[in-house]
Design an enzyme around this catalytic site. Structure first.
Site, PDB file in Angstrom:
ATOM      1  N   GLU A 285     -31.762  34.251  17.171  1.00  0.00           N
ATOM      2  CA  GLU A 285     -31.978  34.720  18.524  1.00  0.00           C
ATOM      3  C   GLU A 285     -31.894  34.048  19.782  1.00  0.00           C
ATOM      4  O   GLU A 285     -32.643  34.243  20.640  1.00  0.00           O
ATOM      5  CB  GLU A 285     -33.473  35.668  18.395  1.00  0.00           C
ATOM      6  CG  GLU A 285     -34.650  34.531  18.547  1.00  0.00           C
ATOM      7  CD  GLU A 285     -35.112  33.957  17.013  1.00  0.00           C
ATOM      8  OE1 GLU A 285     -34.348  34.058  16.004  1.00  0.00           O
ATOM      9  OE2 GLU A 285     -36.318  33.655  16.890  1.00  0.00           O
ATOM     10  N   HIS A 309     -32.929  43.149  14.731  1.00  0.00           N
ATOM     11  CA  HIS A 309     -33.849  42.224  14.588  1.00  0.00           C
ATOM     12  C   HIS A 309     -33.779  40.863  15.702  1.00  0.00           C
ATOM     13  O   HIS A 309     -34.717  40.680  16.502  1.00  0.00           O
ATOM     14  CB  HIS A 309     -33.627  41.432  13.470  1.00  0.00           C
ATOM     15  CG  HIS A 309     -34.818  40.315  12.876  1.00  0.00           C
ATOM     16  ND1 HIS A 309     -36.023  40.613  12.336  1.00  0.00           N
ATOM     17  CD2 HIS A 309     -34.656  38.995  13.240  1.00  0.00           C
ATOM     18  CE1 HIS A 309     -36.608  39.502  12.276  1.00  0.00           C
ATOM     19  NE2 HIS A 309     -36.175  38.274  12.770  1.00  0.00           N
ATOM     20  N   GLU A 332     -42.143  36.445  14.162  1.00  0.00           N
ATOM     21  CA  GLU A 332     -41.445  37.087  13.096  1.00  0.00           C
ATOM     22  C   GLU A 332     -41.911  38.608  12.622  1.00  0.00           C
ATOM     23  O   GLU A 332     -41.340  39.555  12.493  1.00  0.00           O
ATOM     24  CB  GLU A 332     -41.082  36.444  12.085  1.00  0.00           C
ATOM     25  CG  GLU A 332     -40.320  34.847  12.356  1.00  0.00           C
ATOM     26  CD  GLU A 332     -38.747  35.315  12.886  1.00  0.00           C
ATOM     27  OE1 GLU A 332     -38.317  36.270  12.784  1.00  0.00           O
ATOM     28  OE2 GLU A 332     -38.223  34.567  13.695  1.00  0.00           O
ATOM     29  N   ARG A 569     -24.896  31.133   3.701  1.00  0.00           N
ATOM     30  CA  ARG A 569     -26.001  31.509   3.982  1.00  0.00           C
ATOM     31  C   ARG A 569     -27.463  31.285   3.182  1.00  0.00           C
ATOM     32  O   ARG A 569     -27.044  31.832   1.958  1.00  0.00           O
ATOM     33  CB  ARG A 569     -25.942  33.165   4.502  1.00  0.00           C
ATOM     34  CG  ARG A 569     -27.231  33.727   5.230  1.00  0.00           C
ATOM     35  CD  ARG A 569     -26.939  35.304   5.275  1.00  0.00           C
ATOM     36  NE  ARG A 569     -27.926  35.874   5.463  1.00  0.00           N
ATOM     37  CZ  ARG A 569     -28.204  37.326   5.654  1.00  0.00           C
ATOM     38  NH1 ARG A 569     -26.914  37.944   5.536  1.00  0.00           N
ATOM     39  NH2 ARG A 569     -29.454  37.897   5.883  1.00  0.00           N
TER      40      ARG A 569
HETATM   41 ZN   LIG Z   1     -36.427  36.410  13.433  1.00  0.00          ZN
END
Ligand SMILES: [Zn+2]
Length: 619
Positions: A285, A309, A332, A569
């Site tokens: 983010e 998210h 979170e 990932r």
């Molecule tokens: Zn997050």
């Protein structure tokens, strides 16, 4: 970890016990009781040949203890070439400094000695080629194969591997950056990116909102840009940018939805950078510029909850921030709750419910293998690696507590409360105790008799999932469960499953509920009907390959190895390595795949896989 600076500031700790209690972060050496960074000015050269960032970081300082004569910063594997103090009006003065021995988790404290509190200090330094927060990629490791690529991942405590600073989420600062890179490449940062910037090798950035260090971010590469709305754009390698713009076309709708619920978006633009497949996380983010994995580009928007998210973090996390990593659920858990509300508003309740049921099932599945103390929302992470704090308990159990509050107080009251919470703590870093101090008068006591503080505390302080946790139901999932049962019982053939219209979540639900292990012959029959070996959808492929490993279904191996080599990932590849490592044959196969795939993996992914392959697990 040296305790010397903490001893030196003890008298101050007693004087300012309240402030110190709120800011002490065991994952930072910084003496924030005495001094905090107000702003950062970076001046850096990007050198792909040496794999280093080199230049200066100038830190403007607020001194809280006039008697303090030491500035302690966090670093990891940085070469410090010199430190100067800037005193208003006077010439720069060279300062003495010492770099402590390296701690494997925390790195090295940089101790700068001053004869008086300086308005700012400037540090000349260079990063190491193996910096834990940077990934340097060769052209061959990118989609375009022509240009190198570099990106940062600072959360949790990796900013210190590319900038000397107070690397704690309890300190917020603004920043500017002047970055020089090879011409033809684009530099982007978690700041004010200009979609029309010339590719002239000379970029300047400003982030005028105070952010914690883990939100410092940079990427450099052959990066194209497409606008997706009045304040949103997608950045990606040229061959990826069109599909990314299509997949993320609903970004503006998501921003408007979240603003309606929780108040204005305060960061200006919301852009998304799609990274090469080696990006170790789903998304990050970084303010004004979310970093995202390309593995959510599946063509039908079924995995764009990732954008929901990361966008939600613009409120929970980036605006109201956990003050230390053991309080990560404040980032979170709140974000996972808001994410689901965005998905519900934009894609409907059925989609949102499916996503929550999958997460809740996964959390339940982890109860057996997670030590009880780690099932609490604020586990004891003080002596552990901050990177381990992001468990499903912080995410899903945290969100589940907020769902429970919503259910008990009603959506209208809870939405108003949450909006007030974001306003009240905007641009602050807080602890769970501060969250509770606000919750009690503003929700619990305002509507008495709905949920007590003791009940909320049980969610936070007790292991497991409390009995008052509600779960939605999904008609589609009920139908899939029935069909799965019939296939397993042999009363329905794989080819007769009504799976043509299943979305990603429905496939995930089907595969998650398969017994462990199945027989290889069952997988062969299923594969013949639905061709999951080689599936382009990475979420579906991950589950299929896990089932294939457990059943020792060898025809999947070649495609599985290709998948593990293509994607870096952690969430997608690490479980495959862990499952393979349970048998000697699987371990040998995994080691062979890793030997070839390693150069394409991010340092964080490498570390996780090497841990998995080192200790052979027994089934
Ligand atoms: Zn997050």
């Amino acid at each position: 970890m040296s305790i010397l600076p903490r001893l030196l500031v003890l008298p101050l700790l007693l004087l300012a016990a309240d402030a110190a209690a709120a800011t002490t972060d065991p994952h930072s050496y910084a003496n924030t009781e005495a001094v905090t960074v107000r702003s950062l000015a970076l001046d850096l050269d990007v050198d792909f040949d040496k794999r280093e960032l080199a230049g200066t970081a100038e830190l403007s300082l607020d001194w809280h203890d006039p008697a303090a004569r030491t500035l302690v910063l966090d670093t990891r594997d940085l070469t410090i070439e010199g430190v100067e103090a800037q005193v208003a009006g006077g010439p720069a003065r060279v300062l003495g400094f010492a770099l402590d021995q390296r701690d494997p988790i925390l790195g090295s404290a940089l101790r700068i000695r001053l004869d008086q509190p300086a308005a700012s200090v400037r540090i000349r330094y260079r990063s190491a080629p193996g910096a834990s927060g940077l990934q340097w990629m060769t052209p061959a490791q990118t989609a375009g194969k022509q240009q190198p690529f570099m990106f940062s991942q600072s959360e949790s405590i990796h900013a210190r591997s590319w900038v000397p600073l107070q690397d704690t989420p309890s300190v917020r600062f603004t920043y500017t950056a002047h970055v020089r890179a090879p011409k033809a490449l684009r530099v982007v940062m978690s700041a004010d990116n200009d979609v029309k910037h010339a590719l002239d090798g000379d970029f300047r950035f400003t982030m005028d909102k105070p952010i914690p260090s883990y939100l410092l971010a940079i990427a450099v590469g052959d990066i194209a840009v497409r606008e997706t709305g009045p304040r949103s754009a997608v950045y990606a390698e040229p061959s990826v940018v069109e599909s990314a713009a299509t997949e993320f076309a609903d970004t503006e709708k998501m921003i408007e939805t979240t603003e309606k619920l929780y108040g204005p978006y305060r960061w200006g633009r919301y852009d998304i950078l799609v990274l090469p497949p080696s990006f170790p996380f789903g998304g990050m983010e970084n303010p004004r510029l979310t970093f995202a994995t390309p593995t959510v580009l599946v063509g039908d928007k079924s995995l764009v909850s990732l954008v929901a998210h990361e966008l939600a973090h613009s409120w929970s996390g980036n605006l109201v921030t956990n003050a230390a990593w053991k309080h990560m659920w404040l980032n979170e858990g709140f974000t996972t709750y808001v994410e689901n509300r965005i998905v519900e508003a934009v894609y409907g309740k059925a989609q949102a419910d499916e996503e929550f049921i999958l997460a809740a099932d996964e959390l339940r599945g982890e109860l057996a293998e997670t030590p009880k103390p780690d099932q609490r929302l604020v586990p004891d992470f003080d002596t552990r690696d901050a990177d381990d704090a992001g468990s499903d308990f912080a995410y899903t159990k945290g969100a589940w507590l907020l769902r429970t509050l919503e259910a008990k107080f009603g959506r209208e009251a809870f939405d108003a409360y949450l909006r007030g919470y974001f306003d009240h703590f905007a641009f602050q870093s807080i602890t769970t105790a501060q969250m509770l101090d606000y919750l009690e008068p503003n929700l619990l006591q305002k509507y008495p008799g709905k949920m007590s503080l003791a009940e909320v505390r049980a969610w936070i302080e007790q292991p497991g999932i409390p009995a008052d946790a509600g779960v939605p139901t999904s008609e589609r999932f009920v139908s899939i469960e029935k069909q799965r049962g019939e296939w397993l019982a042999g009363t329905r053939k794989a080819a007769e499953l009504d799976a043509k219209g299943w979305n990603t979540q429905e496939w995930m639900y089907f595969l998650d509920g398969l017994p462990k292990p199945l027989k290889a012959a069952q997988l062969a029959e299923f594969d013949a009907a639905w061709h999951l070996t080689g599936a382009a959808n990475a979420e579906i492929a991950r589950r299929w390959y896990l089932a294939a490993i457990r059943a020792d279904y060898r025809p999947a191996r070649e495609q599985m190895a290709a998948y593990m080599s293509r994607i870096g990932r952690r969430y997608l590849v690490l479980p495959l390595y862990e499952e393979l490592a349970r048998t000697p044959d699987g371990l040998a196969f995994a080691r062979g795949v890793y030997a070839k795939a390693k150069p394409g993996y991010h340092p964080l992914t490498q570390a996780g896989i090497e841990k998995a392959l080192a200790k052979k697990k027994k089934r």
